[in-house]
Motif scaffolding. Structure first.
Motif, PDB file in Angstrom:
ATOM      1  N   UNK A   1       0.938  -1.211  -0.073  1.00  0.00           N
ATOM      2  CA  UNK A   1       0.071   0.025   0.106  1.00  0.00           C
ATOM      3  C   UNK A   1       0.838   1.266   0.054  1.00  0.00           C
ATOM      4  N   UNK A   2       1.796   1.320   0.913  1.00  0.00           N
ATOM      5  CA  UNK A   2       2.743   2.620   0.809  1.00  0.00           C
ATOM      6  C   UNK A   2       4.023   2.288   0.087  1.00  0.00           C
ATOM      7  N   UNK A   3       4.530   3.355  -0.409  1.00  0.00           N
ATOM      8  CA  UNK A   3       5.890   3.176  -1.199  1.00  0.00           C
ATOM      9  C   UNK A   3       6.948   2.836  -0.391  1.00  0.00           C
ATOM     10  N   UNK A   4       7.819   1.721  -1.159  1.00  0.00           N
ATOM     11  CA  UNK A   4       8.954   1.307  -0.672  1.00  0.00           C
ATOM     12  C   UNK A   4       9.461   0.040  -1.452  1.00  0.00           C
ATOM     13  N   UNK A   5      10.346  -0.478  -0.664  1.00  0.00           N
ATOM     14  CA  UNK A   5      11.011  -1.691  -1.346  1.00  0.00           C
ATOM     15  C   UNK A   5       9.794  -2.984  -1.747  1.00  0.00           C
ATOM     16  N   UNK A   6       8.963  -3.105  -0.849  1.00  0.00           N
ATOM     17  CA  UNK A   6       7.752  -3.954  -0.797  1.00  0.00           C
ATOM     18  C   UNK A   6       7.049  -3.696  -2.291  1.00  0.00           C
ATOM     19  N   UNK A   7       6.703  -2.448  -2.171  1.00  0.00           N
ATOM     20  CA  UNK A   7       5.682  -2.028  -3.431  1.00  0.00           C
ATOM     21  C   UNK A   7       6.662  -1.997  -4.554  1.00  0.00           C
ATOM     22  N   UNK A   8       7.930  -1.731  -4.471  1.00  0.00           N
ATOM     23  CA  UNK A   8       8.741  -1.601  -5.931  1.00  0.00           C
ATOM     24  C   UNK A   8       8.718  -2.925  -6.440  1.00  0.00           C
ATOM     25  N   UNK A   9       8.906  -4.014  -5.628  1.00  0.00           N
ATOM     26  CA  UNK A   9       9.205  -5.386  -5.878  1.00  0.00           C
ATOM     27  C   UNK A   9       7.807  -5.994  -6.624  1.00  0.00           C
ATOM     28  N   UNK A  10       6.776  -5.520  -6.148  1.00  0.00           N
ATOM     29  CA  UNK A  10       5.505  -5.983  -6.537  1.00  0.00           C
ATOM     30  C   UNK A  10       5.150  -5.464  -7.829  1.00  0.00           C
ATOM     31  N   UNK A  11       5.563  -4.061  -8.177  1.00  0.00           N
ATOM     32  CA  UNK A  11       5.388  -3.483  -9.287  1.00  0.00           C
ATOM     33  C   UNK A  11       6.241  -4.093 -10.438  1.00  0.00           C
ATOM     34  N   UNK A  12       7.543  -4.461  -9.861  1.00  0.00           N
ATOM     35  CA  UNK A  12       8.577  -5.028 -10.847  1.00  0.00           C
ATOM     36  C   UNK A  12       8.018  -6.457 -11.557  1.00  0.00           C
ATOM     37  N   UNK A  13       7.312  -7.282 -10.355  1.00  0.00           N
ATOM     38  CA  UNK A  13       6.751  -8.606 -10.765  1.00  0.00           C
ATOM     39  C   UNK A  13       5.486  -8.226 -11.722  1.00  0.00           C
ATOM     40  N   UNK A  14       4.697  -6.986 -11.681  1.00  0.00           N
ATOM     41  CA  UNK A  14       3.560  -6.967 -12.525  1.00  0.00           C
ATOM     42  C   UNK A  14       4.070  -6.538 -13.774  1.00  0.00           C
ATOM     43  N   UNK A  15       5.228  -5.859 -13.987  1.00  0.00           N
ATOM     44  CA  UNK A  15       5.781  -5.195 -15.372  1.00  0.00           C
ATOM     45  C   UNK A  15       6.242  -6.603 -15.953  1.00  0.00           C
ATOM     46  N   UNK A  16       6.772  -7.533 -15.203  1.00  0.00           N
ATOM     47  CA  UNK A  16       7.321  -8.863 -15.878  1.00  0.00           C
ATOM     48  C   UNK A  16       6.351  -9.651 -16.322  1.00  0.00           C
ATOM     49  N   UNK A  17       5.031  -9.589 -16.163  1.00  0.00           N
ATOM     50  CA  UNK A  17       3.962 -10.137 -16.863  1.00  0.00           C
ATOM     51  C   UNK A  17       3.147 -10.920 -15.689  1.00  0.00           C
ATOM     52  N   UNK A  18       3.329 -10.814 -14.349  1.00  0.00           N
ATOM     53  CA  UNK A  18       2.587 -11.504 -13.247  1.00  0.00           C
ATOM     54  C   UNK A  18       1.304 -10.911 -12.808  1.00  0.00           C
ATOM     55  N   UNK A  19       0.452 -11.943 -12.623  1.00  0.00           N
ATOM     56  CA  UNK A  19      -0.821 -11.392 -12.372  1.00  0.00           C
ATOM     57  C   UNK A  19      -0.599 -10.760 -10.947  1.00  0.00           C
TER      58      UNK A  19
END
Length: 405
Positions: free
Chosen positions: A349-367
């Motif tokens: 929910x908040x900006x930080x390494x967790x959100x960055x990693x999640x967005x990286x996985x989404x950008x890689x094609x993960x649902x």
């Protein structure tokens, strides 16, 4: 019951646990039964059984198929005697049973299979007999889970009844998170009653009951009432049921709030609480659930074992020429998986390494779910390392922190 006057030095004791009694079967290093007996779930009877099994000295390895409340007294007494107890899941017992003669299912046979399982297998988990804090958390978390389940059931019933005669009001409020709407329903449940009262008097009635934004709640309710002028058969009876359910939900929310405060206090008495709570997305409630579900995290050899226990490590299911067919394992702790999944969900929910990693996985094609599970797996590594090193979470790496110091 089969007995022998002399027990061997290397022994394995299988326990088929039950509510009223347990069955204990002791075998030697050849797999022969040397002692087998029913033991009442009573302190004196259990102590007598432990004394008999340990009577000749030497090491005894214990295995049990239930680690819940039914075996609480037994496990506490074994811990007091310094005994190691391994957990043998019921599914494992059923599978192993097929390797032995006979088809009858009895307590004595199940206890024997448990003993044989711990004699042959080295991959079973040690039972973490809870200390005072963990035992308290286990009771509180279990009770809270039951109360939350009751709340969900009651809320669904309220929504169903309210939709049946006043759908506009049901749509107007999120009843799961709106205390003011529940207070409103304890006094006024029908369109006609709301219209006759009027917006001003309704706002005053809500204000006296300390409802936040009473004017907005009143305006929303009156708007819903103005949208329905047709009386539904059975409306009065349905309204009384809604009022009763609304009051029950308010009372239940108070009980859950009290339990939450108790859980928080007990959790923060745990020596690893500060480390666990320092992880983004893990508060005292999820932290308590983690301790209850995982037991002693230090007992896991590495982060991979902990992730595997949470069902976050896929396993292959290859067949013939089909390879690389990865699936979620069948045996894992649903409660542990839920803790890591929900904490990952909160952390993005908040900006930080967790959100960055999640967005990286989404950008890689993960649902969405795939990306969350990948983040949950990564967070297992981080949490295990923090607990191993006995330090709290920081965004900066330990090396950078040391250099800065």
């Amino acid at each position: 019951m089969s007995t022998t006057s002399e027990l061997t030095a290397s022994r394995w004791a299988g326990i088929d646990a039950g509510k009223e009694h347990h069955w204990v079967c002791v075998i030697d290093d050849t797999g022969q039964t040397v002692w087998s007996s029913k033991v009442l779930n009573d302190e004196t009877a259990i102590l007598d059984a432990i004394s008999t099994v340990l009577g000749s000295g030497g090491e005894v390895t214990w295995g049990i198929d239930i680690t819940g409340t039914a075996s609480g007294l037994l496990l506490a007494l074994l811990a007091a005697h310094g005994q190691r107890v391994f957990y043998v899941p019921g599914r494992t017992v059923n599978r192993m049973a097929g390797a032995y003669r006979g088809e009858a299912k009895t307590d004595a046979r199940d206890a024997y299979v448990i003993a044989e399982t711990i004699r042959h297998r080295q991959d079973l988990s040690l039972v973490d007999v809870p200390a005072t804090v963990v035992a308290e958390l286990r009771l509180l978390v279990g009770h809270r889970t039951d109360l939350v389940a009751d709340r969900v059931r009651m809320l669904n019933r309220l929504r169903d009844v309210l939709t049946g005669y006043f759908p506009g009001l049901e749509r107007a409020f999120d009843l799961s998170n709106h205390k003011g709407a529940l207070i409103l329903l304890t006094g006024y449940q029908t369109p006609d009653a709301l219209r006759r009262l009027g917006r001003t008097r309704l706002a005053g009635w809500l204000t006296k009951r300390k409802v936040r934004a009473a004017g907005d709640v009143a305006a929303t309710a009156i708007a819903a009432a103005e949208g329905q002028h047709t009386a539904i058969p059975g409306e009065k009876t349905a309204g009384s049921i809604v009022a009763e359910l609304a009051q029950a939900l308010l009372d239940l929310d108070e009980r859950i709030g009290k339990i939450d405060r108790q859980v928080t206090e007990a959790f923060r008495g745990h020596p690893q609480a500060e480390i666990i709570e320092s992880m983004p997305g893990i508060g005292p409630i999820l932290g308590a659930e983690l301790i209850v579900a995982a037991g002693d995290i230090g007992s896991y050899a590495d982060a991979g074992r902990l992730a595997s226990a949470a069902g976050l490590v896929p396993v292959p299911r290859d067949s013939g020429r089909r390879t690389g067919n990865m699936h979620r394992p069948r045996r894992y702790s649903r409660k542990l998986r839920r803790v890591f999944y929900l904490s990952a969900q909160s952390a993005i929910i908040r900006p930080g390494p967790n959100r960055d990693y999640y967005l990286k996985k989404r950008a890689a094609g993960c649902k969405h779910v795939q990306a969350l599970l990948a983040l949950a797996r990564r967070r297992v590594d981080v949490l295990w390392a923090l607990l191993r090193d006995n330090r709290t979470f920081t965004i900066d790496s330990p090396t950078k922190t040391a250099i800065a110091a």
